[in-house]
Structures are given as C-alpha cells and as structure tokens.
Write a protein that holds these residues in place. Structure first.
Motif, mmCIF file in Angstrom:
data_model
loop_
_atom_site.group_PDB
_atom_site.id
_atom_site.type_symbol
_atom_site.label_atom_id
_atom_site.label_comp_id
_atom_site.label_asym_id
_atom_site.label_seq_id
_atom_site.Cartn_x
_atom_site.Cartn_y
_atom_site.Cartn_z
ATOM 1 N N UNK A 110 -21.391 -30.106 6.408
ATOM 2 C CA UNK A 110 -19.976 -30.155 7.424
ATOM 3 C C UNK A 110 -20.543 -29.583 8.739
ATOM 4 N N UNK A 111 -19.788 -29.890 9.874
ATOM 5 C CA UNK A 111 -20.377 -29.901 11.000
ATOM 6 C C UNK A 111 -20.780 -28.229 11.316
ATOM 7 N N UNK A 112 -20.038 -27.606 10.975
ATOM 8 C CA UNK A 112 -20.144 -26.011 11.112
ATOM 9 C C UNK A 112 -19.635 -25.191 11.917
ATOM 10 N N UNK A 113 -19.766 -23.865 12.085
ATOM 11 C CA UNK A 113 -19.013 -22.992 13.115
ATOM 12 C C UNK A 113 -19.984 -21.661 13.331
ATOM 13 N N UNK A 114 -20.279 -21.674 14.581
ATOM 14 C CA UNK A 114 -21.195 -20.319 14.902
ATOM 15 C C UNK A 114 -20.415 -19.392 15.052
ATOM 16 N N UNK A 115 -20.366 -18.184 14.362
ATOM 17 C CA UNK A 115 -20.066 -16.973 14.553
ATOM 18 C C UNK A 115 -20.623 -15.810 15.254
ATOM 19 N N UNK A 116 -19.969 -15.324 16.149
ATOM 20 C CA UNK A 116 -20.624 -14.242 16.989
ATOM 21 C C UNK A 116 -19.969 -12.920 16.958
ATOM 22 N N UNK A 117 -20.664 -11.895 16.389
ATOM 23 C CA UNK A 117 -20.090 -10.682 16.000
ATOM 24 C C UNK A 117 -20.424 -9.716 17.342
ATOM 25 N N UNK A 118 -19.705 -9.110 17.906
ATOM 26 C CA UNK A 118 -20.042 -8.331 19.202
ATOM 27 C C UNK A 118 -19.548 -6.809 18.904
ATOM 28 N N UNK A 119 -20.019 -5.873 19.630
ATOM 29 C CA UNK A 119 -19.682 -4.493 19.961
ATOM 30 C C UNK A 119 -19.142 -4.299 21.204
ATOM 31 N N UNK A 120 -17.867 -3.727 21.252
ATOM 32 C CA UNK A 120 -17.120 -3.616 22.516
ATOM 33 C C UNK A 120 -17.926 -2.355 23.048
ATOM 34 N N UNK A 121 -18.234 -2.647 24.493
ATOM 35 C CA UNK A 121 -18.914 -1.478 25.405
ATOM 36 C C UNK A 121 -18.144 -0.354 25.497
ATOM 37 N N UNK A 122 -18.687 0.855 25.169
ATOM 38 C CA UNK A 122 -17.976 2.152 25.156
ATOM 39 C C UNK A 122 -18.064 2.921 26.692
ATOM 40 N N UNK A 123 -17.197 3.621 27.116
ATOM 41 C CA UNK A 123 -17.618 4.108 28.415
ATOM 42 C C UNK A 123 -18.368 5.262 28.105
ATOM 43 N N UNK A 124 -19.610 5.267 28.912
ATOM 44 C CA UNK A 124 -20.643 6.485 29.013
ATOM 45 C C UNK A 124 -20.004 7.817 29.522
ATOM 46 N N UNK A 125 -19.179 7.679 30.532
ATOM 47 C CA UNK A 125 -18.329 8.811 31.101
ATOM 48 C C UNK A 125 -17.087 8.595 31.246
#
Length: 213
Positions: A110-125
């Motif tokens: 099949x044509x396919x799907x690109x899955x991107x798993x990301x991590x949300x940026x956390x506040x350092x301060x």
C-alpha cells in the motif's frame, strides 16, 4: 525463462484485481499516546496482509522489517473497501518510521503512512506569573535607562564644552589687553586730536595757506 514469464503474468493479473485507496500521508503522535494507522484497499481476493516498517538505523541506513506481532484488526468500509488497522499503544520515539501494508495474495504494498513520535518540550525553569511580570518590568526599566542615560551624558558633555569655550574666549580677550599702557594710549589720542584741529575746511578758506600734513 518460461517459468519467469508465467510468474510475472500471474503477479500482474493478481495486482490488477487490487485497487489501493489513498492512505494518510503522515501522522504525528506524542510519546506514550496511542497511534492508529490504516491501509485501505479494494480487492476480490484474499484479505490477508502484513504490516511492514521502514526506518533509519543508527548508521543512517534504511532498514525494513515486518511486524508480525503487531496488534492489528480488519475493518470493512463502504463499497467493499477493506482497511487494515495497526494499533501502537504507549508509543515511543523508536516507533517513528514509514508503515505500509503488504497484501500477501496480491504481492502489493500500500502507499503507506509516515508516523512521527515526538516528545513535548518541557520547561527548564518554571516561573510563576508574578515573577514573569517582575522580569518584564525590570527589562522595561533597564531599556529606559539605556535610552535616557546616554542623552543625559551628552547634555553634560555639551555644557562642559560650552563652559570651556567661554573661558577660552575670555582668556584670549585678557591676553589682547595685557601689556598695554593706558597712559601711552591717552597721549597718542591727544596727539591725534591736536593734528586733526590743524586742518581747515578747504571750501570755507580758499585763500589760506594750509599746513601740509
């Protein structure tokens, strides 16, 4: 050669029985969330399929491997369209990749799907709103001082230069009159005054013998 031609003809005939539906090009999911990928197709043959994942390895090479143990399900849509669903629970960054379905009977991807798993940026301060407002107020005051202080400095420098210029002019005037004897100036003035009185008006005394200057 004959066997190869027969196999190729068989593959083309089987592929002609499959109509691939458009897949979702990409999907973005946050870490630890569930991702659902679908591959839809219309075929009159077998509905068996296998999910295939393509991703980059540590040395940046593309690695393709099947997912036989993945959680999948079949879904039948409208007009006889069948969809294979891949469910990824509690996704991780390693789940990022390109997913396609391989139709076993039709030997078609099949044509396919690109899955991107990301991590949300956390506040350092972590700062409260009151602290943020205080920082903004301080920045405003500093900016105001950066504008006002140079102007005040320039005004003081200009005033100092004007005072020095006035002192210089006054000193030059004092130097001009320094060393002059006022008594000699008065004597020279009296002498010029006496010489001026010796001259007569030519128009009123035409016959008089005038002293040559």
């Amino acid at each position: 050669m004959l066997v190869l031609l027969v196999c190729s003809f068989y593959v083309l005939c089987v592929q002609s029985e499959v109509t691939l539906e458009p897949d979702k090009p990409s999907l973005k999911v946050e870490v630890s969330y569930t991702a659902r990928l679908e591959c839809c197709y219309n075929t009159s043959g077998s509905k068996e399929f296998l999910w295939i994942k393509s991703s980059k390895s540590a040395n940046k090479n593309i690695v393709t491997h099947p997912l036989p143990d993945a959680v999948t399900e079949n879904k039948k849509g409208e007009s006889g369209i069948h969809c294979g669903v891949l469910i990824l629970r509690s996704t991780t960054l390693n789940d990022t990749g390109f997913y396609r379905c391989f139709l076993n009977a039709s030997v078609v991807f099949t044509h396919g799907t690109y899955l991107q798993v990301y991590r949300r940026l956390e506040k350092t301060i972590k700062l409260s709103e009151s602290v943020k407002n205080g920082i903004l107020a301080t920045e405003g005051i500093l900016l105001l001082l950066c504008v006002v202080l140079p102007s005040i400095t320039l005004l003081f420098k200009s005033k100092t230069l004007n005072d020095l210029e006035k002192k210089k002019v006054k000193k030059e005037e004092e130097n001009i009159y320094q060393g002059l004897n006022l008594d000699e100036c008065y004597d020279a003035y009296d002498q010029l005054q006496q010489e001026h009185e010796q001259y007569e008006d030519v128009g009123s005394n035409e016959d008089m013998q005038l002293e040559k200057p």
